[in-house]
Design a protein around this motif. Structure first.
Motif, mmCIF file in Angstrom:
data_model
loop_
_atom_site.group_PDB
_atom_site.id
_atom_site.type_symbol
_atom_site.label_atom_id
_atom_site.label_comp_id
_atom_site.label_asym_id
_atom_site.label_seq_id
_atom_site.Cartn_x
_atom_site.Cartn_y
_atom_site.Cartn_z
ATOM 1 N N GLU A 1 33.520 45.047 34.763
ATOM 2 C CA GLU A 1 32.741 43.905 35.239
ATOM 3 C C GLU A 1 33.606 42.866 35.935
ATOM 4 O O GLU A 1 33.122 42.140 36.810
ATOM 5 C CB GLU A 1 32.005 43.265 34.062
ATOM 6 N N TYR A 2 34.894 42.794 35.573
ATOM 7 C CA TYR A 2 35.818 41.852 36.201
ATOM 8 C C TYR A 2 37.159 42.538 36.408
ATOM 9 O O TYR A 2 37.564 43.408 35.624
ATOM 10 C CB TYR A 2 36.043 40.613 35.314
ATOM 11 N N ARG B 1 34.249 39.184 40.066
ATOM 12 C CA ARG B 1 33.154 39.752 39.274
ATOM 13 C C ARG B 1 32.618 40.934 40.074
ATOM 14 O O ARG B 1 31.998 40.763 41.110
ATOM 15 C CB ARG B 1 32.067 38.706 39.032
ATOM 16 N N MET C 1 34.454 41.877 28.369
ATOM 17 C CA MET C 1 33.736 42.473 29.491
ATOM 18 C C MET C 1 33.526 43.964 29.230
ATOM 19 O O MET C 1 34.246 44.585 28.445
ATOM 20 C CB MET C 1 34.523 42.295 30.788
ATOM 21 N N ASP D 1 35.394 34.723 41.312
ATOM 22 C CA ASP D 1 34.926 33.711 40.352
ATOM 23 C C ASP D 1 36.059 32.914 39.715
ATOM 24 O O ASP D 1 35.810 31.981 38.952
ATOM 25 C CB ASP D 1 34.028 34.350 39.278
#
Length: 305
Positions: A99-100, A34, A2, A73
């Motif tokens: 991003e995560y 996410r 990521m 997610d």
């Protein structure tokens, strides 16, 4: 893998660079989110510069960011209140400039469908900070509340929240170019700097009931001079000066319940997050430079483009 904005060393904004890191996975009691947007806070700026409180490990690469909004997610064992696909906002200590991220499920709440991602990302930090500070000093019907640095992310939220809780008037310090912004929030603007005490007394001849400081030692000393009860003065930035003056610390801690209360006020149209600028993740260093000017209006956020 990521994308993240990470530190490999402490220092000026340029040390904050885009990196490719391993994707985290949710364990028991956690969710993976996410991230769609992450708030940028003075706390992050201080950590980047090398200040690390005891609860932060000095390990690199270090991903900053302690408030976020995104989509669940992945759900770990023992999590029953959330499922993949849920839109949420929440808080952490580090890790949101990515991003995560994984976070305990008791640190997120559901995002209202109509709340923009950028706005949602600004609630968990500045919103809860304002809630704790105002809860510490107390806001009663009819109070006059002084907020120093009222045009920034914390000050803008505090102004709205004080009025929502019944303050009859908020006097906010800011540079003249931000006075219209404060008037739009319902505050009475006043220019900070030399002579502040006299200017505030002109506006509030009956006195100031409580004060929040997000500007620094000079503004904090002025607040103490203006407010009769020192227990109703707190600072978010000038901790050493507060200790010298014998002032109390901001009480409380962030919680899902506190955050949910703020989200409910948003849905009632009483508070929101005013976005100064939304920066792409790759420009996280520019967002930090923006905060360090000390003269911005509203909240800076990062968006995952």
């Amino acid at each position: 893998m990521m994308r993240a904005a990470a530190l490999s060393e402490f220092g000026p904004p340029d040390v904050l660079k885009e990196a490719s890191l391993d994707l985290p996975h949710a364990t028991g009691g956690q969710v993976r989110v996410r991230v769609r947007a992450a708030g940028v806070m003075p706390f992050d700026v201080r950590v980047r510069g090398g200040w690390t409180p005891p609860f932060i490990k000095r390990e690199f690469p270090m991903v900053l960011g302690n408030e976020f909004a995104g989509v669940v997610d992945e759900v770990g064992e023992d999590v029953t209140g959330f499922a993949a696909g849920d839109e949420v906002l929440g808080y952490t200590v580090l890790g949101a400039y990515a991003e995560y991220l994984t976070v305990p499920a008791d640190q997120i709440v559901r995002k209202p469908a109509a709340m923009p991602w950028e706005v949602a990302a600004g609630f968990p930090g500045n919103g809860q900070g304002a809630h704790m500070a105002l809860s510490t000093v107390g806001v009663h019907d009819g109070d006059t509340v002084l907020i120093n640095a009222a045009a920034g992310g914390f000050g803008t939220f505090s102004t709205q929240l004080a009025l929502a809780w019944g303050a009859s008037r908020v006097i906010g310090t800011a540079s003249e170019r931000n006075h219209d912004h404060l008037r739009a929030l319902g505050a009475v603007p006043v220019t900070y700097g030399d002579g502040l005490v006299d200017r505030v007394r002109e506006l509030a001849p009956d006195g100031v009931d409580a004060a929040l400081d997000a500007a620094g030692p000079e503004a904090l000393r002025a607040s103490v001079e203006l407010v009769k009860d020192r227990d109703r003065v707190v600072t978010m930035v000038a901790m050493e000066e507060a200790e010298k003056l014998g002032l109390r610390d901001v009480a409380g801690a962030r919680s899902a319940a506190r955050l949910a209360e703020l989200v409910a006020l948003y849905e009632q149209g009483k508070v929101t997050v005013h976005i100064r600028e939304a920066y792409p993740l790759a420009r996280a260093a520019d967002a930090h430079r923006d905060l360090e000017t000390g003269h911005g209006r509203g909240k800076a956020v990062l968006v995952m483009d």
